[in-house]
Write a protein that holds these residues in place. Structure first.
Motif, PDB file in Angstrom:
ATOM      1  N   ASN A  80       0.846  -1.193   0.000  1.00 11.96           N
ATOM      2  CA  ASN A  80       0.000   0.000   0.000  1.00 11.96           C
ATOM      3  C   ASN A  80       0.880   1.242   0.000  1.00 11.96           C
ATOM      4  OD1 ASN A  80       0.705   0.492   2.788  1.00 11.96           O
ATOM      5  ND2 ASN A  80      -0.821  -1.025   3.385  1.00 11.96           N
ATOM      6  N   SER A  93      -4.496  -0.622  -3.860  1.00 12.32           N
ATOM      7  CA  SER A  93      -3.360  -1.284  -3.230  1.00 12.32           C
ATOM      8  C   SER A  93      -3.589  -2.785  -3.359  1.00 12.32           C
ATOM      9  CB  SER A  93      -3.221  -0.874  -1.753  1.00 12.32           C
ATOM     10  OG  SER A  93      -4.392  -1.218  -1.032  1.00 12.32           O
ATOM     11  N   ASN A 176      -4.799   3.056   1.226  1.00 13.04           N
ATOM     12  CA  ASN A 176      -4.561   2.730   2.626  1.00 13.04           C
ATOM     13  C   ASN A 176      -5.851   2.147   3.202  1.00 13.04           C
ATOM     14  OD1 ASN A 176      -3.394   2.556   5.167  1.00 13.04           O
ATOM     15  ND2 ASN A 176      -3.847   4.689   5.682  1.00 13.04           N
TER      16      ASN A 176
END
Length: 216
Positions: A80, A93, A176
């Protein structure tokens, strides 16, 4: 006309709220994260574009198996924004997950991302639980090459049900995504949640909770 205006205003407000509930679209080619900045924002500050280099968009090592010799028999290797600064603002990610025989990726949630998982090797039982009040378990056994989606925010898990090791790659719709492991959050919080509160919540004796909490 007044009613139509009110309806359009409400529709516009709803659309704006929906859009801002997720990561915004980038307004430039990239915004490489500046990990050295002391400025706090919702995300990460952009690095000076003149200092950006190829390694800001690069990660190596996803071909390496994770160490699964732990209590749950699995290892998650994340990629990430913390590993690839160039992911900042791009809303994506991924992770590699390795599973020992009968190893599990315990029930958890990603508060900021939907996950799409692909099995590379082995056989996995996967599932997620719908929200209250139904709390319905939706589960399936996946083979090599199969794909499964875990909707954003819902509790989900994987378990290796094959005879050998298993490997999966999962993509997530956030730079994230975050992860909340249910058992760790509930029994391993700091400071600890009161034992009698957890005992009442899980409808067990206080001694049962007292035995579980030290494990986390």
């Amino acid at each position: 006309m007044a009613k139509l205006f009110s309806f359009l205003s409400l529709l516009t407000l709803s659309f704006c709220c929906l859009v801002t509930a997720f990561e915004p679209s980038p307004l430039q080619d990239f915004c490489v994260a500046d990990s050295g900045s002391s400025v706090n924002i919702n995300g990460m500050v952009c690095k000076n574009s003149s200092l950006v280099e190829a390694n800001d968009f690069y990660f190596s090592g996803l071909h390496l198996a994770g160490n699964t010799t732990n209590a749950v028999g699995s290892k998650v290797t994340p990629v990430n924004v913390a590993q690839v600064p160039g992911l900042n603002t791009l809303g994506i990610s991924l992770v590699r997950v390795d599973y020992a025989p009968w190893g599990i990726n315990p029930p958890h949630t990603h508060p900021r991302a939907t996950e799409i998982l692909t099995v590379l090797e082995g056989s996995l039982q996967v599932g997620f639980v719908t929200s209250n009040p139904e709390n319905r378990l939706i589960t399936k056994v996946l083979k090599k090459g199969d794909v499964f989606v875990f909707p954003i925010g819902l509790v989900h898990y994987q378990r290796n049900v094959g005879k050998g090791n298993a490997v999966a790659i999962a993509a997530l719709s956030s730079q994230n995504p975050g992860v909340i492991s249910i058992a760790n959050a509930v029994f391993g919080s700091d400071p600890a949640i009161a034992t009698d509160l957890l005992a009442k919540a899980f409808q067990v004796d206080n001694t049962v909770v007292a035995q579980i909490q030290p494990k986390f």
